[in-house]
Scaffold this active site. Structure first.
Site, PDB file in Angstrom:
ATOM      1  N   LEU A   8       0.827  -1.215   0.000  1.00 23.46           N
ATOM      2  CA  LEU A   8       0.000   0.000   0.000  1.00 23.46           C
ATOM      3  C   LEU A   8       0.858   1.260   0.000  1.00 23.46           C
ATOM      4  CD1 LEU A   8      -2.672   1.543   0.260  1.00 23.46           C
ATOM      5  CD2 LEU A   8      -2.577   1.166   2.737  1.00 23.46           C
ATOM      6  N   ALA A  31       2.996  -1.850   9.401  1.00 25.16           N
ATOM      7  CA  ALA A  31       2.370  -2.722  10.396  1.00 25.16           C
ATOM      8  C   ALA A  31       3.016  -4.089  10.374  1.00 25.16           C
ATOM      9  CB  ALA A  31       0.876  -2.883  10.089  1.00 25.16           C
ATOM     10  N   TYR A  75      -3.668 -10.276  15.624  1.00 25.30           N
ATOM     11  CA  TYR A  75      -3.523  -9.204  14.633  1.00 25.30           C
ATOM     12  C   TYR A  75      -4.666  -8.194  14.777  1.00 25.30           C
ATOM     13  CZ  TYR A  75      -3.925  -6.905  10.074  1.00 25.30           C
ATOM     14  OH  TYR A  75      -4.073  -5.977   9.084  1.00 25.30           O
ATOM     15  N   LYS A  79      -4.524  -4.267  15.978  1.00 24.18           N
ATOM     16  CA  LYS A  79      -4.911  -3.176  15.074  1.00 24.18           C
ATOM     17  C   LYS A  79      -6.024  -2.334  15.710  1.00 24.18           C
ATOM     18  CE  LYS A  79      -3.538  -2.423  11.382  1.00 24.18           C
ATOM     19  NZ  LYS A  79      -2.403  -1.638  10.853  1.00 24.18           N
TER      20      LYS A  79
HETATM   21  N1  LIG Z   1      -2.274  -6.997   3.169  1.00 27.16           N
HETATM   22  C1  LIG Z   1      -3.556  -7.138   3.475  1.00 27.16           C
HETATM   23  O1  LIG Z   1      -4.270  -8.019   2.955  1.00 27.16           O
HETATM   24  C2  LIG Z   1      -4.201  -6.150   4.426  1.00 27.16           C
HETATM   25  C3  LIG Z   1      -5.586  -6.272   4.688  1.00 27.16           C
HETATM   26  C4  LIG Z   1      -6.188  -5.352   5.554  1.00 27.16           C
HETATM   27  C5  LIG Z   1      -5.410  -4.350   6.126  1.00 27.16           C
HETATM   28  N2  LIG Z   1      -4.081  -4.275   5.857  1.00 27.16           N
HETATM   29  C6  LIG Z   1      -3.302  -3.187   6.473  1.00 27.16           C
HETATM   30  O2  LIG Z   1      -2.785  -2.391   5.405  1.00 27.16           O
HETATM   31  C7  LIG Z   1      -1.532  -1.824   5.789  1.00 27.16           C
HETATM   32  C8  LIG Z   1      -0.515  -2.009   4.693  1.00 27.16           C
HETATM   33  O3  LIG Z   1      -0.363  -3.386   4.368  1.00 27.16           O
HETATM   34  P1  LIG Z   1       0.607  -3.860   3.183  1.00 27.16           P
HETATM   35  O4  LIG Z   1      -0.035  -5.026   2.533  1.00 27.16           O
HETATM   36  O5  LIG Z   1       1.020  -2.682   2.382  1.00 27.16           O
HETATM   37  O6  LIG Z   1       1.852  -4.397   4.048  1.00 27.16           O
HETATM   38  P2  LIG Z   1       3.379  -4.676   3.631  1.00 27.16           P
HETATM   39  O7  LIG Z   1       3.573  -4.729   2.166  1.00 27.16           O
HETATM   40  O8  LIG Z   1       3.811  -5.851   4.448  1.00 27.16           O
HETATM   41  O9  LIG Z   1       4.100  -3.365   4.181  1.00 27.16           O
HETATM   42  C9  LIG Z   1       4.187  -3.094   5.556  1.00 27.16           C
HETATM   43  C10 LIG Z   1       5.350  -2.148   5.777  1.00 27.16           C
HETATM   44  O10 LIG Z   1       5.486  -1.874   7.175  1.00 27.16           O
HETATM   45  C11 LIG Z   1       6.877  -1.919   7.505  1.00 27.16           C
HETATM   46  N3  LIG Z   1       7.046  -2.199   8.925  1.00 27.16           N
HETATM   47  C12 LIG Z   1       6.686  -3.331   9.574  1.00 27.16           C
HETATM   48  N4  LIG Z   1       7.005  -3.228  10.883  1.00 27.16           N
HETATM   49  C13 LIG Z   1       7.564  -1.993  11.056  1.00 27.16           C
HETATM   50  C14 LIG Z   1       8.091  -1.295  12.171  1.00 27.16           C
HETATM   51  N5  LIG Z   1       8.137  -1.849  13.391  1.00 27.16           N
HETATM   52  N6  LIG Z   1       8.571  -0.038  11.981  1.00 27.16           N
HETATM   53  C15 LIG Z   1       8.573   0.521  10.744  1.00 27.16           C
HETATM   54  N7  LIG Z   1       8.081  -0.092   9.643  1.00 27.16           N
HETATM   55  C16 LIG Z   1       7.592  -1.342   9.806  1.00 27.16           C
HETATM   56  C17 LIG Z   1       7.412  -3.020   6.602  1.00 27.16           C
HETATM   57  O11 LIG Z   1       8.815  -2.967   6.494  1.00 27.16           O
HETATM   58  P3  LIG Z   1       9.694  -4.334   6.411  1.00 27.16           P
HETATM   59  O12 LIG Z   1       8.988  -5.247   5.481  1.00 27.16           O
HETATM   60  O13 LIG Z   1      11.019  -3.878   5.920  1.00 27.16           O
HETATM   61  O14 LIG Z   1       9.736  -4.861   7.829  1.00 27.16           O
HETATM   62  C18 LIG Z   1       6.698  -2.695   5.298  1.00 27.16           C
HETATM   63  O15 LIG Z   1       7.363  -1.662   4.611  1.00 27.16           O
HETATM   64  C19 LIG Z   1      -1.193  -2.423   7.155  1.00 27.16           C
HETATM   65  O16 LIG Z   1      -1.556  -1.486   8.141  1.00 27.16           O
HETATM   66  C20 LIG Z   1      -2.093  -3.636   7.274  1.00 27.16           C
HETATM   67  O17 LIG Z   1      -2.430  -3.893   8.627  1.00 27.16           O
HETATM   68  C21 LIG Z   1      -3.460  -5.141   5.019  1.00 27.16           C
END
Ligand SMILES: NC(=O)c1ccc[n+]([C@@H]2O[C@H](COP(=O)([O-])OP(=O)(O)OC[C@H]3O[C@@H](n4cnc5c(N)ncnc54)[C@H](OP(=O)(O)O)[C@@H]3O)[C@@H](O)[C@H]2O)c1
Length: 290
Positions: free
Chosen positions: A12, A60, A125, A129
């Site tokens: 995202l 996250a 999780y 959240k």
């Molecule tokens: N993916 C889904 O299906 C889904 C569904 C509903 C809601 N969401 C929400 O949408 C948001 C974005 O998801 P996404 O799919 O884009 O996730 P993603 O591709 O896994 O990206 C998450 C990012 O957060 C970073 N991160 C994790 N822990 C951290 C920390 N302690 N400090 C700083 N950065 C940190 C990660 O860095 P590293 O990888 O380098 O650790 C990565 O850049 C999240 O809030 C998630 O809860 C996701």
């Protein structure tokens, strides 16, 4: 506008950076290497260095099984991290947008969840959240909480290791003659490009609060797969999996459809029907491959 995007290289976050930059905003794309949410000092240093007016917290720990196995780590990133970001935003007079999830609900409702429905998460999780939402809202008056669901984008999800559902289905269709997909989990698949547009719209609006932000309509994962294959002209034998055929290690809501009631009420809803969202994604995917 000066914007900081946390989780900037995520699925995202990368689309959020592109969308705000496309709007002419000055974007600081902060990856995990630039900011450690669990450390107050790191958050303070990184955000003070940028001094943003608007912060998108798309960082996250959201791998459901890993959160369940290590709830303290999930709490640190999703709750304490949200607190640190919200505290910095409050002290600077900035606005924070915390990206949350449909997993705050237990799935027992038979009709789309609205923002006023009581949350009741089933797993670590979702619990973290929900607590991150609460911390953000309690600490920083200028906040948006945007609950998204079943997201997919051109950039890989870092936590889930690469392929989004669309790409996984297309890959499996090349490798197998027959696919079986669950039909008893109902979602609203939502492209990250649309979520990024929604966050941009909210950044220009001051009706702070909690919003549901997902595609219009809903489908099972089986129906989503069927649409993917139809839209791409992919020939593969697709079957509905039997309930329980792919037992999940962690409990998840079987119905997590969200209604964007709040966004519609303030006339800000940008989301399209989930089928149109898929079609837009496939078009962008083709353009990116050229
Ligand atoms: N993916 C889904 O299906 C889904 C569904 C509903 C809601 N969401 C929400 O949408 C948001 C974005 O998801 P996404 O799919 O884009 O996730 P993603 O591709 O896994 O990206 C998450 C990012 O957060 C970073 N991160 C994790 N822990 C951290 C920390 N302690 N400090 C700083 N950065 C940190 C990660 O860095 P590293 O990888 O380098 O650790 C990565 O850049 C999240 O809030 C998630 O809860 C996701």
């Amino acid at each position: 506008m000066k914007v900081a995007v946390l989780g900037a290289n995520g699925q995202l976050g990368s689309d959020v950076c592109t969308t705000f930059r496309g709007n002419g905003d000055e974007v600081a794309a902060l990856t995990h290497a630039d900011i450690e949410l669990t450390s107050a000092a790191s958050v303070e240093a990184a955000l003070t260095g940028v001094n943003p007016e608007f912060i998108v917290n798309a960082a996250a720990m959201h791998h459901v099984e890993k959160c369940e196995a290590d709830p303290m780590a999930a709490f640190a990133a999703n709750v304490v991290g949200a607190k640190h970001v919200a505290e910095w935003a409050k002290s600077a007079g900035a606005t924070v947008a915390y990206v949350s999830t449909d997993y705050v609900f237990d799935g027992k409702k038979a009709s789309p969840y609205v923002e006023s429905d009581a949350a009741s998460p089933l797993n670590a999780y979702g619990i973290t959240k929900l607590a991150g939402e609460n911390y953000t809202a309690a600490v920083c008056p200028k906040h948006f909480i945007l609950r998204v669901s079943a997201i997919y984008g051109l950039n890989p999800c870092r936590a889930k290791g690469g392929l989004n559902f669309v790409e996984l289905m297309l890959k499996l269709s090349r490798e197998r003659d027959k696919l079986r997909v669950v039909d008893d989990e109902i979602v609203s698949p939502t492209p990250t490009a649309q979520i990024a547009k929604q966050l941009l719209a909210l950044s220009r609006c001051n009706v702070y609060g909690l919003y549901h932000g997902t595609s219009e309509g809903s489908c099972s994962w089986y129906e989503f797969a069927r649409e993917i294959f139809q839209a791409t002209g992919t020939a593969v034998r697709l079957e509905k999996a039997e309930p329980g055929e792919f037992p999940a290690k962690v409990q998840r809501p079987s119905y997590s459809v969200l209604e964007n009631q709040g966004l519609k009420r303030i006339d800000q809803n940008v989301f399209k029907d989930w089928r149109q969202g898929l079609s837009d994604y496939l078009e962008a995917r083709t353009a990116a491959a050229v």
